[in-house]
Design an enzyme around this catalytic site. Sequence first.
Site, PDB file in Angstrom:
ATOM      1  CG  HIS A 271      -2.016  -1.039   1.105  1.00 14.70           C
ATOM      2  ND1 HIS A 271      -2.980  -1.214   2.068  1.00 14.70           N
ATOM      3  CD2 HIS A 271      -2.279  -1.970   0.142  1.00 14.70           C
ATOM      4  CE1 HIS A 271      -3.791  -2.198   1.722  1.00 14.70           C
ATOM      5  NE2 HIS A 271      -3.379  -2.679   0.551  1.00 14.70           N
ATOM      6  CD  GLU A 273      -2.188   4.241   3.089  1.00 17.12           C
ATOM      7  OE1 GLU A 273      -3.393   4.476   3.311  1.00 17.12           O
ATOM      8  OE2 GLU A 273      -1.802   3.423   2.224  1.00 17.12           O
ATOM      9  CB  CYS A 299      -5.925  -1.419   5.174  1.00 17.75           C
ATOM     10  SG  CYS A 299      -4.141  -1.762   5.217  1.00 17.75           S
ATOM     11  CB  CYS A 302      -1.860   1.170   6.298  1.00 21.91           C
ATOM     12  SG  CYS A 302      -1.374   0.528   4.681  1.00 21.91           S
TER      13      CYS A 302
END
Length: 350
Positions: A271, A273, A299, A302
């Site tokens: 992801h 992040e 999520c 993260c």
Amino acid sequence: MLCQNKMIIGLTGTLGSGKGMLGDYFRKKGFIYLSLSDELREIARENSIILTRENLQNLGNKLRQEKGPGFLAKRVVDKINNQKYDKVIIDGIRNPGEIEELKALKSFSLVSVDSPQEIRFRRLVTRNRESDPKTWEDFLRVDARDQGFGESSSGQAVLRCMILADFKISNESSQEEFEKKAEELYDQIDRKSPRPTWDEYFMEISRAVARRATCNRGRAGCVIVKDKRIIVTGYVGSPKGLPHCDEVGHQMKTLTHEDGSQSQHCVRTTHAEQNAICQAAKIGVSIDRSTLYCNMTPCSTCAKMIINAGIIKVVCDKKYHAGKESEEMFKKAGVELEILKDEVLAYKNQ
């Protein structure tokens, strides 16, 4: 010219002048289209009123008289504020009271559109809408009322609205020429727009970063900022040396939640992040007490990394459909979460 600022544009103008053409132009630029006339039609349907031009004019006058001149505009303002729209075109402004209501919006500009009567009448005959006047005499009568002749202060008053316009555009030649004028108008309004806030500035940069993403289910970007300076950026993509979704397709898994609901996730990528946090670790820069900007609620994985990295604030453009767990973790860990638009981001195979 690419607009980066918040821009709210109101449209007023004479019947058949080309307001719809200008509205279509701005929609192609990514603007949300809202209309006071649509608000009026919605109210008319709720009250089983036949949708003729005269009926709508009478209903609009009645509502402005009973509920205030800015009543229809207030409905649109509420929609813009609730959805936190950045770029909006508002059509169908016919009374100065509506302009006063709309001026409460940040970065509001009023544009008037006009053209000679003969040209406007020919356009109406050509488009042949059921509610449009069919004869020259009917056109003159309807046009006069629309502009405000013989109307009360709560009635149609397009002529007074046009006088109050910040920008004026004439539509008396070809569509190509009109679109050139529209482009010039767009640039003028963009230059007039105020500087973006810091949140708007960094969120726009995260959108630019997202264009490098390699998973088309959600081309997400992330920017980590400290003391108003960008520390690192990241975008969603596969780990270094591994194939990307754009090359070999998605690697989908179904997650079953505690309440029995299921959601689909692509697990091929890292992801945005996570990539930003990894980038900070790789180059040896501290992101303790920083702010992270991303396109939706992180999520849960993260969120855990964000907490442990010492990030103290997360700013998201929209909500993530499975973001409740992250919201709860941020609250418990004392991480401030700000969501700019109160809507869930929709994407492919959600």
